[in-house]
Write a protein that holds these residues in place. Structure first.
Motif, short mmCIF file in Angstrom:
data_model
loop_
_atom_site.label_atom_id
_atom_site.label_comp_id
_atom_site.label_asym_id
_atom_site.label_seq_id
_atom_site.Cartn_x
_atom_site.Cartn_y
_atom_site.Cartn_z
N VAL A 95 15.54 2.32 7.61
CA VAL A 95 15.25 0.93 7.26
C VAL A 95 13.79 0.62 7.51
O VAL A 95 13.12 -0.03 6.69
N ALA A 96 13.24 1.11 8.62
CA ALA A 96 11.83 0.90 8.92
C ALA A 96 10.94 1.55 7.87
O ALA A 96 9.91 0.99 7.48
N ALA A 97 11.33 2.73 7.41
CA ALA A 97 10.55 3.41 6.37
C ALA A 97 10.57 2.63 5.06
O ALA A 97 9.54 2.49 4.39
N ILE A 98 11.73 2.09 4.71
CA ILE A 98 11.83 1.31 3.48
C ILE A 98 10.98 0.04 3.58
O ILE A 98 10.25 -0.32 2.65
N VAL A 99 11.05 -0.62 4.72
CA VAL A 99 10.27 -1.84 4.92
C VAL A 99 8.77 -1.53 4.88
O VAL A 99 7.98 -2.28 4.30
N ALA A 100 8.36 -0.41 5.46
CA ALA A 100 6.94 -0.04 5.46
C ALA A 100 6.45 0.23 4.05
O ALA A 100 5.35 -0.19 3.67
N VAL A 101 7.26 0.92 3.26
CA VAL A 101 6.86 1.21 1.87
C VAL A 101 6.77 -0.07 1.05
O VAL A 101 5.80 -0.28 0.31
N LEU A 102 7.76 -0.95 1.20
CA LEU A 102 7.73 -2.20 0.45
C LEU A 102 6.56 -3.10 0.88
O LEU A 102 5.95 -3.77 0.05
N ALA A 103 6.24 -3.09 2.16
CA ALA A 103 5.10 -3.88 2.63
C ALA A 103 3.79 -3.32 2.09
O ALA A 103 2.88 -4.08 1.74
N ALA A 104 3.68 -2.01 2.01
CA ALA A 104 2.46 -1.39 1.48
C ALA A 104 2.30 -1.69 -0.01
O ALA A 104 1.19 -1.96 -0.48
N VAL A 105 3.39 -1.67 -0.74
CA VAL A 105 3.33 -1.96 -2.17
C VAL A 105 2.98 -3.43 -2.39
O VAL A 105 2.18 -3.76 -3.27
N ALA A 106 3.54 -4.30 -1.58
CA ALA A 106 3.26 -5.73 -1.74
C ALA A 106 1.82 -6.07 -1.37
O ALA A 106 1.20 -6.93 -1.99
N SER A 107 1.26 -5.38 -0.38
CA SER A 107 -0.11 -5.70 0.02
C SER A 107 -1.15 -5.11 -0.92
O SER A 107 -2.29 -5.54 -0.93
N SER A 108 -0.79 -4.11 -1.71
CA SER A 108 -1.76 -3.50 -2.62
C SER A 108 -1.80 -4.19 -3.97
O SER A 108 -2.40 -3.68 -4.90
N GLY A 109 -1.21 -5.37 -4.09
CA GLY A 109 -1.20 -6.10 -5.35
C GLY A 109 -2.57 -6.62 -5.74
O GLY A 109 -2.87 -6.76 -6.91
N GLU A 110 -3.42 -6.88 -4.78
CA GLU A 110 -4.75 -7.38 -5.08
C GLU A 110 -5.72 -6.22 -5.30
O GLU A 110 -5.65 -5.22 -4.62
N ALA A 111 -6.58 -6.41 -6.26
CA ALA A 111 -7.59 -5.39 -6.50
C ALA A 111 -8.67 -5.49 -5.41
O ALA A 111 -9.01 -6.59 -4.97
N PRO A 112 -9.18 -4.38 -4.97
CA PRO A 112 -10.23 -4.45 -3.96
C PRO A 112 -11.50 -5.07 -4.54
O PRO A 112 -11.77 -4.97 -5.74
N ALA A 113 -12.24 -5.72 -3.69
CA ALA A 113 -13.48 -6.36 -4.13
C ALA A 113 -14.47 -5.29 -4.59
O ALA A 113 -14.56 -4.23 -3.98
N PRO A 114 -15.18 -5.54 -5.68
CA PRO A 114 -16.15 -4.54 -6.14
C PRO A 114 -17.27 -4.36 -5.12
O PRO A 114 -17.72 -5.33 -4.50
N ARG A 115 -17.69 -3.12 -4.97
CA ARG A 115 -18.79 -2.86 -4.03
C ARG A 115 -20.09 -3.34 -4.63
O ARG A 115 -20.38 -3.12 -5.79
N ARG A 116 -20.87 -4.00 -3.82
CA ARG A 116 -22.16 -4.51 -4.26
C ARG A 116 -23.22 -3.48 -3.92
O ARG A 116 -23.31 -3.02 -2.79
N THR A 117 -24.01 -3.10 -4.92
CA THR A 117 -25.07 -2.14 -4.70
C THR A 117 -26.23 -2.84 -3.99
O THR A 117 -26.70 -3.88 -4.45
N PRO A 118 -26.68 -2.31 -2.86
CA PRO A 118 -27.80 -2.94 -2.18
C PRO A 118 -29.05 -2.95 -3.06
O PRO A 118 -29.23 -2.09 -3.91
#
Length: 75
Positions: free
Chosen positions: A25-48
């Motif tokens: 159950v903990a493994a299933i919850v961890a996988v679902l939490a990881a999938v739910a948190s990766s819904g947002e695209a990471p912010a683009p890196r700004r070139t200095p």
């Protein structure tokens, strides 16, 4: 009129297999939490500014009155 507090909440996860271990159950919850948190695209890196590729290209010299003074100023 029914409000949200009057209606019973539906469970987000329901285990239907009776022989599921707590580790599974903990493994299933961890996988679902990881999938739910990766819904947002990471912010683009700004070139200095100092590492900008456009700095490697040469620019034409300015001409006209006061050009020598403005040649040292950033664009």
């Amino acid at each position: 009129m029914a409000t949200e507090s009057d209606t019973p909440e539906q469970p987000l996860l329901r285990i239907v297999t009776p022989d599921t271990t707590p580790e599974e159950v903990a493994a299933i919850v961890a996988v679902l939490a990881a999938v739910a948190s990766s819904g947002e695209a990471p912010a683009p890196r700004r070139t200095p500014e100092w590492n900008r590729p456009a700095r490697l290209t040469r620019e034409t010299h300015r001409h006209g009155p006061g050009a020598w003074r403005s040649s040292g100023l950033p664009r």
